[in-house]
Write a protein that holds these residues in place. Sequence first.
Motif, mmCIF file in Angstrom:
data_model
loop_
_atom_site.group_PDB
_atom_site.id
_atom_site.type_symbol
_atom_site.label_atom_id
_atom_site.label_comp_id
_atom_site.label_asym_id
_atom_site.label_seq_id
_atom_site.Cartn_x
_atom_site.Cartn_y
_atom_site.Cartn_z
ATOM 1 N N HIS A 162 0.831 -1.203 0.000
ATOM 2 C CA HIS A 162 0.000 0.000 0.000
ATOM 3 C C HIS A 162 0.866 1.253 0.000
ATOM 4 N N ASP A 163 0.255 2.348 -0.370
ATOM 5 C CA ASP A 163 0.897 3.666 -0.315
ATOM 6 C C ASP A 163 2.261 3.662 -1.003
ATOM 7 N N VAL A 164 2.280 3.140 -2.218
ATOM 8 C CA VAL A 164 3.457 3.271 -3.070
ATOM 9 C C VAL A 164 3.216 4.508 -3.938
ATOM 10 N N TYR A 165 3.953 5.566 -3.629
ATOM 11 C CA TYR A 165 3.655 6.884 -4.190
ATOM 12 C C TYR A 165 4.520 7.122 -5.430
ATOM 13 N N GLY A 166 4.195 6.354 -6.488
ATOM 14 C CA GLY A 166 4.938 6.461 -7.732
ATOM 15 C C GLY A 166 4.327 7.465 -8.684
ATOM 16 N N SER A 167 4.998 7.672 -9.807
ATOM 17 C CA SER A 167 4.522 8.624 -10.801
ATOM 18 C C SER A 167 3.263 8.115 -11.481
ATOM 19 N N LEU A 168 2.388 9.048 -11.831
ATOM 20 C CA LEU A 168 1.179 8.725 -12.580
ATOM 21 C C LEU A 168 1.410 8.705 -14.083
ATOM 22 N N ILE A 169 2.588 9.110 -14.513
ATOM 23 C CA ILE A 169 2.882 9.234 -15.939
ATOM 24 C C ILE A 169 3.685 8.025 -16.392
ATOM 25 N N LYS A 170 3.136 7.293 -17.342
ATOM 26 C CA LYS A 170 3.734 6.017 -17.743
ATOM 27 C C LYS A 170 5.142 6.178 -18.274
ATOM 28 N N GLY A 171 5.343 7.152 -19.134
ATOM 29 C CA GLY A 171 6.701 7.411 -19.596
ATOM 30 C C GLY A 171 6.896 7.305 -21.083
ATOM 31 N N GLY A 173 6.944 8.165 -24.667
ATOM 32 C CA GLY A 173 6.746 9.361 -25.469
ATOM 33 C C GLY A 173 6.705 10.650 -24.687
ATOM 34 N N HIS A 174 7.035 10.598 -23.405
ATOM 35 C CA HIS A 174 6.985 11.789 -22.571
ATOM 36 C C HIS A 174 8.403 12.251 -22.227
ATOM 37 N N GLU A 175 8.580 13.532 -22.120
ATOM 38 C CA GLU A 175 9.833 14.092 -21.636
ATOM 39 C C GLU A 175 9.611 14.804 -20.306
ATOM 40 N N HIS A 176 8.591 14.398 -19.623
ATOM 41 C CA HIS A 176 8.251 14.979 -18.328
ATOM 42 C C HIS A 176 9.237 14.490 -17.271
ATOM 43 N N GLY A 180 7.682 7.750 -16.028
ATOM 44 C CA GLY A 180 8.086 6.457 -15.480
ATOM 45 C C GLY A 180 7.132 6.040 -14.389
ATOM 46 N N GLY A 181 6.045 5.360 -14.781
ATOM 47 C CA GLY A 181 4.972 5.065 -13.844
ATOM 48 C C GLY A 181 5.400 4.174 -12.695
ATOM 49 N N GLY A 182 4.777 4.378 -11.545
ATOM 50 C CA GLY A 182 5.006 3.534 -10.382
ATOM 51 C C GLY A 182 4.001 2.403 -10.334
ATOM 52 N N GLN A 183 4.253 1.430 -9.457
ATOM 53 C CA GLN A 183 3.351 0.310 -9.302
ATOM 54 C C GLN A 183 3.575 -0.359 -7.939
ATOM 55 N N ALA A 184 2.533 -1.002 -7.466
ATOM 56 C CA ALA A 184 2.674 -1.742 -6.216
ATOM 57 C C ALA A 184 3.622 -2.922 -6.394
ATOM 58 N N MET A 185 3.514 -3.616 -7.533
ATOM 59 C CA MET A 185 4.288 -4.838 -7.764
ATOM 60 C C MET A 185 4.798 -4.879 -9.199
ATOM 61 N N MET A 186 6.099 -5.031 -9.369
ATOM 62 C CA MET A 186 6.718 -5.163 -10.679
ATOM 63 C C MET A 186 7.398 -6.526 -10.783
ATOM 64 N N ALA A 276 -5.061 13.386 -18.192
ATOM 65 C CA ALA A 276 -5.871 12.964 -19.337
ATOM 66 C C ALA A 276 -5.047 12.261 -20.408
ATOM 67 N N THR A 277 -3.727 12.444 -20.388
ATOM 68 C CA THR A 277 -2.864 11.810 -21.386
ATOM 69 C C THR A 277 -2.663 10.326 -21.134
ATOM 70 N N GLU A 278 -2.994 9.848 -19.950
ATOM 71 C CA GLU A 278 -2.682 8.478 -19.567
ATOM 72 C C GLU A 278 -3.810 7.520 -19.925
ATOM 73 N N ALA A 279 -3.483 6.491 -20.714
ATOM 74 C CA ALA A 279 -4.445 5.463 -21.105
ATOM 75 C C ALA A 279 -4.258 4.238 -20.216
ATOM 76 N N CYS A 280 -5.305 3.865 -19.497
ATOM 77 C CA CYS A 280 -5.225 2.744 -18.558
ATOM 78 C C CYS A 280 -6.508 1.920 -18.618
ATOM 79 N N ASP A 281 -6.378 0.633 -18.298
ATOM 80 C CA ASP A 281 -7.522 -0.267 -18.202
ATOM 81 C C ASP A 281 -7.325 -1.205 -17.025
ATOM 82 N N GLY A 282 -8.347 -1.982 -16.738
ATOM 83 C CA GLY A 282 -8.313 -2.842 -15.570
ATOM 84 C C GLY A 282 -7.384 -4.030 -15.710
#
Length: 515
Positions: A162-171, A173-176, A180-186, A276-282
Amino acid sequence: MKSIFKALVLSLTVCLVACTQQVMTTNYYFDPVNGSDANSGTSPGQAFKSLSKLNSLHVNAGDSILLKAGSVFTEKLYFSGKGEVGKPIVIGKYGGENMPHIKGDATYLEMVHIYNSEHIVIRDLEISNKGKKIRPRLSGLFVEVYNYGKAEDITIDNLFIHDVYGSLIKGEGHEHEDAGGGQAMMLRNFRDDGTDSIPSYFDGLLVQNCLLKDSQRNGIIMWGNWIRKQWLPNLNVVIRNNVLDGIPGDGIVPTACDGAIVEYNVMKNCPLTLPATEACDGIWPFSSDNTIVQYNVVSGHKSQTDGYGFDSDYNCRNSLFQFNLSDNNEGGFLLLCNSGGWPEDWSAGNTGTVVKYNISINDGIRKHIVREKKTEHYSPIIHITGPTRNSTIKKNLFYVCEKELPQMDKRLVHSDDWRGYADSTYFQNNYIFVEEPNKAFDATRSTNNFIKDNLYVGPLQYEGGGFRQYDGGFDKKMWYDPKDENWDKLIEFVKNKTVVINGQELPVLEIIGYN
Protein backbone atom coordinates in the motif's frame (compact mmCIF):
# COMPACT_ATOMS: atom_id res chain seq x y z
CA MET A 1 21.12 -63.10 12.34
CA LYS A 2 23.28 -61.30 9.76
CA SER A 3 20.19 -60.26 7.84
CA ILE A 4 18.65 -58.78 11.00
CA PHE A 5 21.88 -56.90 11.71
CA LYS A 6 21.98 -55.55 8.14
CA ALA A 7 18.38 -54.39 8.47
CA LEU A 8 19.16 -52.56 11.70
CA VAL A 9 22.18 -50.87 10.14
CA LEU A 10 20.11 -49.82 7.12
CA SER A 11 17.36 -48.40 9.37
CA LEU A 12 19.88 -46.44 11.41
CA THR A 13 21.48 -45.12 8.22
CA VAL A 14 18.12 -43.93 6.88
CA CYS A 15 17.35 -42.26 10.22
CA LEU A 16 20.74 -40.54 10.30
CA VAL A 17 20.31 -39.27 6.74
CA ALA A 18 16.83 -37.92 7.53
CA CYS A 19 18.03 -36.26 10.71
CA THR A 20 20.99 -34.77 8.87
CA GLN A 21 18.67 -33.33 6.25
CA GLN A 22 16.55 -31.73 8.95
CA VAL A 23 19.57 -30.19 10.63
CA MET A 24 20.70 -28.65 7.34
CA THR A 25 17.50 -26.58 7.05
CA THR A 26 17.87 -23.26 8.87
CA ASN A 27 15.51 -20.49 9.91
CA TYR A 28 16.94 -16.97 10.06
CA TYR A 29 15.07 -14.57 12.34
CA PHE A 30 14.96 -10.76 12.16
CA ASP A 31 13.70 -8.40 14.87
CA PRO A 32 14.33 -4.65 14.36
CA VAL A 33 13.74 -3.82 18.05
CA ASN A 34 15.22 -6.63 20.14
CA GLY A 35 17.56 -8.21 17.61
CA SER A 36 21.31 -7.77 17.20
CA ASP A 37 23.52 -8.37 14.20
CA ALA A 38 26.01 -9.96 16.60
CA ASN A 39 23.53 -12.77 17.29
CA SER A 40 23.45 -16.13 15.53
CA GLY A 41 20.08 -15.29 13.97
CA THR A 42 18.94 -18.91 14.11
CA SER A 43 16.34 -18.62 16.89
CA PRO A 44 13.78 -15.98 17.92
CA GLY A 45 15.85 -15.18 21.01
CA GLN A 46 18.97 -14.76 18.87
CA ALA A 47 17.38 -12.74 16.04
CA PHE A 48 19.32 -10.45 13.77
CA LYS A 49 18.41 -6.77 13.78
CA SER A 50 19.18 -5.52 10.25
CA LEU A 51 17.84 -6.85 6.96
CA SER A 52 21.21 -5.96 5.44
CA LYS A 53 22.57 -8.95 7.35
CA LEU A 54 21.07 -11.06 4.55
CA ASN A 55 23.93 -9.94 2.31
CA SER A 56 26.44 -11.94 4.38
CA LEU A 57 24.34 -15.09 4.81
CA HIS A 58 24.49 -18.20 2.64
CA VAL A 59 20.84 -19.20 2.46
CA ASN A 60 20.29 -22.74 1.23
CA ALA A 61 17.33 -24.57 -0.27
CA GLY A 62 14.67 -25.16 2.35
CA ASP A 63 15.83 -22.32 4.58
CA SER A 64 13.50 -19.56 5.78
CA ILE A 65 13.98 -15.84 6.32
CA LEU A 66 11.48 -14.81 8.98
CA LEU A 67 10.61 -11.28 10.11
CA LYS A 68 9.10 -10.55 13.50
CA ALA A 69 5.33 -10.25 13.27
CA GLY A 70 4.02 -6.74 13.86
CA SER A 71 7.46 -5.14 13.63
CA VAL A 72 8.47 -2.23 11.39
CA PHE A 73 11.58 -2.35 9.21
CA THR A 74 12.65 0.90 7.53
CA GLU A 75 15.41 -0.59 5.38
CA LYS A 76 15.17 -2.35 2.05
CA LEU A 77 15.04 -6.14 1.84
CA TYR A 78 17.24 -7.39 -0.97
CA PHE A 79 17.65 -11.10 -1.63
CA SER A 80 19.06 -13.37 -4.31
CA GLY A 81 18.99 -17.12 -3.84
CA LYS A 82 17.91 -20.49 -5.19
CA GLY A 83 15.82 -23.14 -3.58
CA GLU A 84 15.15 -26.56 -5.03
CA VAL A 85 12.11 -28.49 -6.19
CA GLY A 86 10.15 -29.26 -3.04
CA LYS A 87 12.56 -27.22 -0.91
CA PRO A 88 11.83 -23.55 -1.58
CA ILE A 89 13.43 -20.69 0.27
CA VAL A 90 10.68 -18.95 2.24
CA ILE A 91 10.58 -15.26 3.15
CA GLY A 92 7.82 -14.69 5.71
CA LYS A 93 7.04 -13.95 9.34
CA TYR A 94 7.17 -15.47 12.81
CA GLY A 95 5.76 -14.82 16.24
CA GLY A 96 2.20 -13.63 15.69
CA GLU A 97 -0.65 -12.89 13.32
CA ASN A 98 0.25 -9.31 12.32
CA MET A 99 2.40 -8.84 9.26
CA PRO A 100 5.88 -7.34 9.59
CA HIS A 101 5.89 -3.97 7.82
CA ILE A 102 8.73 -3.04 5.47
CA LYS A 103 8.11 0.69 5.38
CA GLY A 104 9.88 2.94 2.88
CA ASP A 105 9.98 6.67 2.26
CA ALA A 106 10.87 6.43 -1.47
CA THR A 107 14.60 6.58 -0.74
CA TYR A 108 14.79 3.21 -2.47
CA LEU A 109 13.03 2.50 -5.77
CA GLU A 110 11.62 -0.66 -4.19
CA MET A 111 11.41 -1.91 -0.61
CA VAL A 112 11.60 -5.62 -1.41
CA HIS A 113 13.84 -6.66 -4.30
CA ILE A 114 14.03 -10.35 -5.20
CA TYR A 115 16.79 -10.72 -7.78
CA ASN A 116 17.73 -13.73 -9.94
CA SER A 117 16.00 -16.18 -7.64
CA GLU A 118 13.92 -19.32 -8.09
CA HIS A 119 12.09 -21.91 -6.01
CA ILE A 120 11.21 -19.15 -3.57
CA VAL A 121 8.10 -18.10 -1.62
CA ILE A 122 7.47 -14.51 -0.49
CA ARG A 123 4.50 -14.30 1.84
CA ASP A 124 2.81 -12.56 4.78
CA LEU A 125 4.54 -9.19 4.44
CA GLU A 126 3.28 -5.60 4.54
CA ILE A 127 5.12 -3.26 2.19
CA SER A 128 4.81 0.50 1.63
CA ASN A 129 6.99 3.09 -0.10
CA LYS A 130 5.78 6.68 0.13
CA GLY A 131 7.93 9.80 0.12
CA LYS A 132 7.04 13.45 0.43
CA LYS A 133 6.58 13.67 -3.33
CA ILE A 134 6.03 11.22 -6.16
CA ARG A 135 9.01 9.34 -7.55
CA PRO A 136 9.15 7.82 -11.05
CA ARG A 137 9.47 4.01 -11.39
CA LEU A 138 8.75 3.44 -7.73
CA SER A 139 7.60 -0.01 -6.58
CA GLY A 140 6.72 -1.83 -3.40
CA LEU A 141 7.81 -5.32 -4.48
CA PHE A 142 10.23 -5.86 -7.37
CA VAL A 143 10.91 -9.39 -8.61
CA GLU A 144 13.56 -9.41 -11.34
CA VAL A 145 15.47 -11.92 -13.43
CA TYR A 146 18.25 -10.50 -15.56
CA ASN A 147 20.76 -12.38 -17.73
CA TYR A 148 19.62 -15.48 -15.87
CA GLY A 149 17.75 -17.83 -18.19
CA LYS A 150 14.80 -19.79 -16.81
CA ALA A 151 13.62 -18.88 -13.30
CA GLU A 152 11.34 -21.56 -11.89
CA ASP A 153 8.70 -21.69 -9.20
CA ILE A 154 8.27 -18.22 -7.66
CA THR A 155 5.29 -17.75 -5.34
CA ILE A 156 4.04 -14.39 -4.02
CA ASP A 157 1.32 -14.99 -1.45
CA ASN A 158 -0.70 -12.87 1.00
CA LEU A 159 1.14 -9.57 0.73
CA PHE A 160 -0.35 -6.23 1.75
CA ILE A 161 1.23 -3.55 -0.45
CA HIS A 162 0.00 0.00 0.00
CA ASP A 163 0.90 3.67 -0.32
CA VAL A 164 3.46 3.27 -3.07
CA TYR A 165 3.66 6.88 -4.19
CA GLY A 166 4.94 6.46 -7.73
CA SER A 167 4.52 8.62 -10.80
CA LEU A 168 1.18 8.72 -12.58
CA ILE A 169 2.88 9.23 -15.94
CA LYS A 170 3.73 6.02 -17.74
CA GLY A 171 6.70 7.41 -19.60
CA GLU A 172 6.26 6.37 -23.21
CA GLY A 173 6.75 9.36 -25.47
CA HIS A 174 6.98 11.79 -22.57
CA GLU A 175 9.83 14.09 -21.64
CA HIS A 176 8.25 14.98 -18.33
CA GLU A 177 10.49 14.96 -15.26
CA ASP A 178 8.13 12.47 -13.62
CA ALA A 179 7.88 10.08 -16.59
CA GLY A 180 8.09 6.46 -15.48
CA GLY A 181 4.97 5.07 -13.84
CA GLY A 182 5.01 3.53 -10.38
CA GLN A 183 3.35 0.31 -9.30
CA ALA A 184 2.67 -1.74 -6.22
CA MET A 185 4.29 -4.84 -7.76
CA MET A 186 6.72 -5.16 -10.68
CA LEU A 187 7.66 -8.57 -12.12
CA ARG A 188 10.36 -8.08 -14.74
CA ASN A 189 12.45 -10.35 -16.93
CA PHE A 190 13.55 -7.88 -19.61
CA ARG A 191 15.29 -4.51 -19.59
CA ASP A 192 14.76 -1.93 -22.30
CA ASP A 193 18.36 -0.72 -22.34
CA GLY A 194 19.66 -3.54 -24.56
CA THR A 195 21.87 -5.10 -21.88
CA ASP A 196 20.15 -8.50 -21.79
CA SER A 197 22.79 -10.90 -23.13
CA ILE A 198 21.08 -14.04 -21.76
CA PRO A 199 17.32 -14.10 -22.39
CA SER A 200 15.42 -14.66 -19.15
CA TYR A 201 11.90 -15.81 -18.39
CA PHE A 202 9.68 -17.04 -15.56
CA ASP A 203 8.45 -20.64 -15.60
CA GLY A 204 6.06 -21.03 -12.71
CA LEU A 205 5.05 -17.63 -11.33
CA LEU A 206 2.14 -17.50 -8.89
CA VAL A 207 0.74 -14.26 -7.42
CA GLN A 208 -2.18 -14.87 -5.09
CA ASN A 209 -4.15 -13.58 -2.10
CA CYS A 210 -2.54 -10.13 -2.12
CA LEU A 211 -4.16 -6.81 -1.20
CA LEU A 212 -2.86 -3.80 -3.10
CA LYS A 213 -4.23 -0.52 -1.83
CA ASP A 214 -3.86 3.20 -2.53
CA SER A 215 -0.81 2.90 -4.78
CA GLN A 216 -0.02 4.64 -8.01
CA ARG A 217 0.14 4.36 -10.93
CA ASN A 218 -0.45 0.62 -11.36
CA GLY A 219 -1.14 -2.64 -9.56
CA ILE A 220 0.51 -5.89 -10.74
CA ILE A 221 2.71 -5.23 -13.75
CA MET A 222 4.84 -7.70 -15.68
CA TRP A 223 7.48 -6.51 -18.11
CA GLY A 224 8.97 -9.08 -20.47
CA ASN A 225 10.54 -9.46 -23.86
CA TRP A 226 7.60 -8.15 -25.88
CA ILE A 227 9.33 -7.91 -29.29
CA ARG A 228 8.19 -10.89 -31.36
CA LYS A 229 11.48 -11.52 -33.17
CA GLN A 230 13.10 -12.26 -29.81
CA TRP A 231 10.00 -13.34 -27.92
CA LEU A 232 10.74 -15.80 -25.13
CA PRO A 233 7.47 -16.08 -23.22
CA ASN A 234 6.93 -16.52 -19.52
CA LEU A 235 5.22 -19.84 -18.80
CA ASN A 236 2.87 -21.16 -16.13
CA VAL A 237 1.95 -17.70 -14.87
CA VAL A 238 -1.09 -17.54 -12.57
CA ILE A 239 -2.41 -14.32 -10.98
CA ARG A 240 -5.41 -15.07 -8.80
CA ASN A 241 -7.52 -13.97 -5.88
CA ASN A 242 -5.95 -10.54 -5.46
CA VAL A 243 -7.74 -7.31 -4.50
CA LEU A 244 -6.70 -3.99 -6.02
CA ASP A 245 -8.36 -1.17 -4.09
CA GLY A 246 -7.66 2.46 -4.93
CA ILE A 247 -5.33 1.86 -7.89
CA PRO A 248 -5.92 4.57 -10.56
CA GLY A 249 -4.05 3.06 -13.51
CA ASP A 250 -3.48 -0.35 -15.07
CA GLY A 251 -4.58 -3.12 -12.75
CA ILE A 252 -3.10 -6.45 -13.85
CA VAL A 253 -0.94 -6.71 -16.97
CA PRO A 254 0.69 -10.05 -17.91
CA THR A 255 3.34 -9.26 -20.53
CA ALA A 256 5.20 -11.66 -22.83
CA CYS A 257 3.40 -14.73 -21.51
CA ASP A 258 2.07 -17.90 -23.10
CA GLY A 259 -0.92 -19.42 -21.35
CA ALA A 260 -1.17 -17.01 -18.42
CA ILE A 261 -4.26 -17.34 -16.21
CA VAL A 262 -5.72 -14.26 -14.51
CA GLU A 263 -8.69 -15.20 -12.32
CA TYR A 264 -10.74 -14.30 -9.26
CA ASN A 265 -9.24 -10.84 -8.90
CA VAL A 266 -11.10 -7.65 -7.92
CA MET A 267 -10.22 -4.10 -8.95
CA LYS A 268 -12.34 -1.35 -7.37
CA ASN A 269 -12.46 2.23 -6.09
CA CYS A 270 -10.15 3.65 -8.74
CA PRO A 271 -9.48 7.33 -7.97
CA LEU A 272 -9.73 10.01 -10.65
CA THR A 273 -6.11 11.14 -10.36
CA LEU A 274 -4.53 10.30 -13.72
CA PRO A 275 -3.70 13.04 -16.23
CA ALA A 276 -5.87 12.96 -19.34
CA THR A 277 -2.86 11.81 -21.39
CA GLU A 278 -2.68 8.48 -19.57
CA ALA A 279 -4.44 5.46 -21.11
CA CYS A 280 -5.23 2.74 -18.56
CA ASP A 281 -7.52 -0.27 -18.20
CA GLY A 282 -8.31 -2.84 -15.57
CA ILE A 283 -7.02 -6.25 -16.68
CA TRP A 284 -5.23 -6.76 -19.98
CA PRO A 285 -2.54 -8.94 -21.55
CA PHE A 286 0.21 -7.43 -23.68
CA SER A 287 2.42 -9.31 -26.14
CA SER A 288 0.93 -12.55 -24.86
CA ASP A 289 -0.66 -15.63 -26.37
CA ASN A 290 -3.41 -17.90 -25.08
CA THR A 291 -4.18 -15.77 -22.02
CA ILE A 292 -7.25 -16.73 -19.98
CA VAL A 293 -8.94 -13.89 -18.08
CA GLN A 294 -11.83 -15.29 -16.06
CA TYR A 295 -13.89 -14.80 -12.89
CA ASN A 296 -12.65 -11.26 -12.30
CA VAL A 297 -14.47 -8.07 -11.25
CA VAL A 298 -13.44 -4.61 -12.42
CA SER A 299 -15.57 -1.79 -11.03
CA GLY A 300 -15.37 1.98 -11.34
CA HIS A 301 -12.27 2.52 -13.50
CA LYS A 302 -11.92 6.25 -14.11
CA SER A 303 -8.97 6.65 -16.48
CA GLN A 304 -9.81 9.54 -18.79
CA THR A 305 -8.26 7.78 -21.79
CA ASP A 306 -9.60 4.24 -22.21
CA GLY A 307 -10.88 3.40 -18.71
CA TYR A 308 -12.19 -0.03 -19.71
CA GLY A 309 -12.67 -2.93 -17.35
CA PHE A 310 -10.96 -5.37 -19.71
CA ASP A 311 -8.68 -4.98 -22.71
CA SER A 312 -7.50 -7.40 -25.37
CA ASP A 313 -4.44 -5.45 -26.38
CA TYR A 314 -2.12 -5.57 -29.37
CA ASN A 315 0.65 -8.10 -30.00
CA CYS A 316 -1.65 -10.76 -28.53
CA ARG A 317 -3.13 -13.93 -29.97
CA ASN A 318 -6.03 -16.06 -28.78
CA SER A 319 -6.94 -14.10 -25.66
CA LEU A 320 -9.99 -15.47 -23.82
CA PHE A 321 -12.21 -13.35 -21.58
CA GLN A 322 -14.96 -15.30 -19.85
CA PHE A 323 -17.13 -15.22 -16.71
CA ASN A 324 -16.08 -11.69 -15.75
CA LEU A 325 -18.14 -8.85 -14.23
CA SER A 326 -17.60 -5.27 -15.37
CA ASP A 327 -19.56 -2.40 -13.86
CA ASN A 328 -19.53 1.38 -13.69
CA ASN A 329 -16.30 1.71 -15.66
CA GLU A 330 -16.20 5.17 -17.20
CA GLY A 331 -14.68 4.04 -20.46
CA GLY A 332 -16.70 0.89 -20.87
CA PHE A 333 -16.56 -2.89 -20.61
CA LEU A 334 -14.07 -3.90 -23.30
CA LEU A 335 -11.26 -2.41 -25.36
CA LEU A 336 -10.23 -4.59 -28.31
CA CYS A 337 -7.25 -3.00 -30.04
CA ASN A 338 -4.30 -3.36 -32.35
CA SER A 339 -1.82 -0.65 -33.19
CA GLY A 340 -1.44 -1.11 -36.94
CA GLY A 341 1.72 -0.62 -38.95
CA TRP A 342 4.11 -2.77 -36.91
CA PRO A 343 6.24 -5.27 -38.86
CA GLU A 344 5.55 -8.94 -38.09
CA ASP A 345 8.89 -9.46 -36.36
CA TRP A 346 7.84 -6.83 -33.81
CA SER A 347 4.12 -7.43 -33.33
CA ALA A 348 1.76 -10.32 -33.94
CA GLY A 349 -1.17 -7.91 -34.15
CA ASN A 350 -4.36 -8.95 -32.38
CA THR A 351 -5.98 -12.14 -33.60
CA GLY A 352 -8.39 -14.70 -32.24
CA THR A 353 -9.78 -12.84 -29.22
CA VAL A 354 -12.85 -14.54 -27.69
CA VAL A 355 -15.14 -12.67 -25.28
CA LYS A 356 -18.00 -14.78 -23.90
CA TYR A 357 -20.27 -15.23 -20.87
CA ASN A 358 -19.40 -11.88 -19.30
CA ILE A 359 -21.68 -9.32 -17.65
CA SER A 360 -21.44 -5.58 -18.25
CA ILE A 361 -23.58 -3.34 -16.04
CA ASN A 362 -23.75 0.46 -16.38
CA ASP A 363 -20.43 0.78 -18.19
CA GLY A 364 -19.48 3.64 -20.52
CA ILE A 365 -20.46 6.51 -18.21
CA ARG A 366 -17.82 9.18 -18.84
CA LYS A 367 -19.51 12.55 -18.32
CA HIS A 368 -16.92 14.89 -19.79
CA ILE A 369 -15.01 15.42 -23.01
CA VAL A 370 -11.34 14.51 -22.71
CA ARG A 371 -10.26 17.51 -24.72
CA GLU A 372 -6.63 16.43 -24.88
CA LYS A 373 -7.77 13.41 -26.94
CA LYS A 374 -11.33 13.93 -28.21
CA THR A 375 -13.71 16.57 -29.51
CA GLU A 376 -16.81 14.73 -28.29
CA HIS A 377 -17.99 12.61 -25.39
CA TYR A 378 -16.44 9.19 -25.89
CA SER A 379 -17.19 6.00 -24.00
CA PRO A 380 -18.73 3.22 -26.12
CA ILE A 381 -19.25 0.11 -24.05
CA ILE A 382 -17.06 -1.84 -26.48
CA HIS A 383 -14.33 -0.01 -28.36
CA ILE A 384 -12.73 -1.90 -31.24
CA THR A 385 -9.83 0.04 -32.69
CA GLY A 386 -7.14 -0.79 -35.22
CA PRO A 387 -6.68 -3.86 -37.47
CA THR A 388 -7.85 -6.61 -35.11
CA ARG A 389 -8.63 -9.93 -36.79
CA ASN A 390 -11.04 -12.81 -36.16
CA SER A 391 -12.53 -11.55 -32.90
CA THR A 392 -15.58 -13.21 -31.36
CA ILE A 393 -17.93 -11.51 -28.89
CA LYS A 394 -20.79 -13.81 -27.97
CA LYS A 395 -23.22 -14.78 -25.23
CA ASN A 396 -22.56 -11.75 -23.06
CA LEU A 397 -25.09 -9.79 -21.00
CA PHE A 398 -25.20 -6.00 -21.40
CA TYR A 399 -27.26 -3.87 -19.03
CA VAL A 400 -27.12 -0.28 -20.28
CA CYS A 401 -28.61 2.35 -17.99
CA GLU A 402 -29.84 5.77 -18.98
CA LYS A 403 -26.90 8.14 -19.17
CA GLU A 404 -26.70 11.00 -16.72
CA LEU A 405 -26.27 13.63 -19.46
CA PRO A 406 -27.99 13.67 -22.86
CA GLN A 407 -24.72 14.34 -24.72
CA MET A 408 -22.91 11.29 -23.34
CA ASP A 409 -21.84 8.47 -25.66
CA LYS A 410 -24.72 6.11 -26.42
CA ARG A 411 -23.15 3.32 -28.45
CA LEU A 412 -22.84 -0.32 -27.58
CA VAL A 413 -20.00 -1.01 -30.04
CA HIS A 414 -17.79 1.44 -31.92
CA SER A 415 -15.14 0.16 -34.34
CA ASP A 416 -12.66 2.77 -35.59
CA ASP A 417 -9.20 3.49 -36.92
CA TRP A 418 -5.82 2.96 -35.26
CA ARG A 419 -3.61 2.79 -38.32
CA GLY A 420 -6.14 0.38 -39.79
CA TYR A 421 -9.59 -1.06 -39.18
CA ALA A 422 -10.91 -4.31 -37.73
CA ASP A 423 -11.68 -7.25 -39.97
CA SER A 424 -13.78 -10.33 -39.25
CA THR A 425 -15.51 -9.44 -36.01
CA TYR A 426 -18.20 -11.87 -34.87
CA PHE A 427 -20.86 -10.31 -32.64
CA GLN A 428 -23.52 -12.88 -31.99
CA ASN A 429 -25.96 -14.31 -29.45
CA ASN A 430 -25.53 -11.41 -27.06
CA TYR A 431 -28.34 -10.23 -24.77
CA ILE A 432 -28.84 -6.49 -24.38
CA PHE A 433 -30.97 -4.20 -22.24
CA VAL A 434 -31.05 -0.45 -22.88
CA GLU A 435 -33.06 2.13 -20.95
CA GLU A 436 -32.81 4.77 -23.68
CA PRO A 437 -31.92 4.83 -27.39
CA ASN A 438 -28.41 3.47 -28.04
CA LYS A 439 -26.74 2.67 -31.33
CA ALA A 440 -25.97 -1.04 -31.48
CA PHE A 441 -22.93 -1.29 -33.74
CA ASP A 442 -21.10 1.67 -35.23
CA ALA A 443 -18.89 -0.13 -37.75
CA THR A 444 -17.37 2.90 -39.59
CA ARG A 445 -14.89 1.38 -42.11
CA SER A 446 -14.34 -1.98 -40.43
CA THR A 447 -14.89 -4.99 -42.67
CA ASN A 448 -16.56 -8.39 -42.47
CA ASN A 449 -18.62 -7.81 -39.38
CA PHE A 450 -20.72 -10.92 -38.76
CA ILE A 451 -23.62 -9.78 -36.60
CA LYS A 452 -26.39 -12.24 -35.89
CA ASP A 453 -28.88 -13.59 -33.36
CA ASN A 454 -28.53 -10.83 -30.79
CA LEU A 455 -31.61 -10.20 -28.63
CA TYR A 456 -32.45 -6.91 -26.98
CA VAL A 457 -34.96 -5.21 -24.73
CA GLY A 458 -35.48 -1.44 -24.98
CA PRO A 459 -34.99 1.15 -27.74
CA LEU A 460 -31.80 -0.21 -29.35
CA GLN A 461 -31.03 1.37 -32.72
CA TYR A 462 -29.33 -0.49 -35.54
CA GLU A 463 -29.04 -0.73 -39.29
CA GLY A 464 -29.26 -4.02 -41.12
CA GLY A 465 -29.85 -7.40 -39.51
CA GLY A 466 -28.38 -9.25 -36.58
CA PHE A 467 -30.51 -7.75 -33.77
CA ARG A 468 -34.01 -8.82 -32.80
CA GLN A 469 -36.25 -7.27 -30.19
CA TYR A 470 -37.24 -9.73 -27.48
CA ASP A 471 -40.92 -9.95 -26.65
CA GLY A 472 -40.59 -9.89 -22.90
CA GLY A 473 -38.42 -8.58 -20.10
CA PHE A 474 -34.68 -8.72 -19.61
CA ASP A 475 -34.64 -11.89 -17.53
CA LYS A 476 -33.47 -15.50 -17.54
CA LYS A 477 -36.24 -16.53 -19.92
CA MET A 478 -34.51 -14.40 -22.51
CA TRP A 479 -30.91 -15.60 -22.12
CA TYR A 480 -30.56 -18.60 -19.80
CA ASP A 481 -30.14 -22.05 -21.36
CA PRO A 482 -30.15 -24.86 -18.77
CA LYS A 483 -28.38 -27.13 -21.25
CA ASP A 484 -25.40 -24.76 -21.41
CA GLU A 485 -23.32 -25.27 -18.25
CA ASN A 486 -21.40 -22.05 -18.90
CA TRP A 487 -24.39 -19.99 -17.77
CA ASP A 488 -24.36 -21.89 -14.48
CA LYS A 489 -20.66 -21.11 -14.03
CA LEU A 490 -21.38 -17.42 -14.54
CA ILE A 491 -24.36 -17.46 -12.17
CA GLU A 492 -22.35 -19.22 -9.48
CA PHE A 493 -19.63 -16.58 -9.76
CA VAL A 494 -21.92 -13.55 -9.40
CA LYS A 495 -24.59 -14.99 -7.09
CA ASN A 496 -23.44 -13.00 -4.02
CA LYS A 497 -22.20 -9.90 -5.82
CA THR A 498 -23.81 -6.48 -5.92
CA VAL A 499 -23.51 -3.43 -8.15
CA VAL A 500 -24.37 0.20 -7.41
CA ILE A 501 -26.78 1.85 -9.84
CA ASN A 502 -27.98 5.41 -9.18
CA GLY A 503 -26.73 5.21 -5.62
CA GLN A 504 -28.55 1.99 -4.85
CA GLU A 505 -26.72 -1.28 -4.22
CA LEU A 506 -28.45 -4.07 -6.11
CA PRO A 507 -27.78 -7.81 -6.42
CA VAL A 508 -26.35 -8.73 -9.81
CA LEU A 509 -28.79 -11.61 -10.18
CA GLU A 510 -31.66 -9.19 -9.69
CA ILE A 511 -30.31 -6.81 -12.35
CA ILE A 512 -29.94 -9.55 -14.96
CA GLY A 513 -33.33 -11.04 -14.10
CA TYR A 514 -32.18 -14.41 -12.80
CA ASN A 515 -34.03 -14.27 -9.47
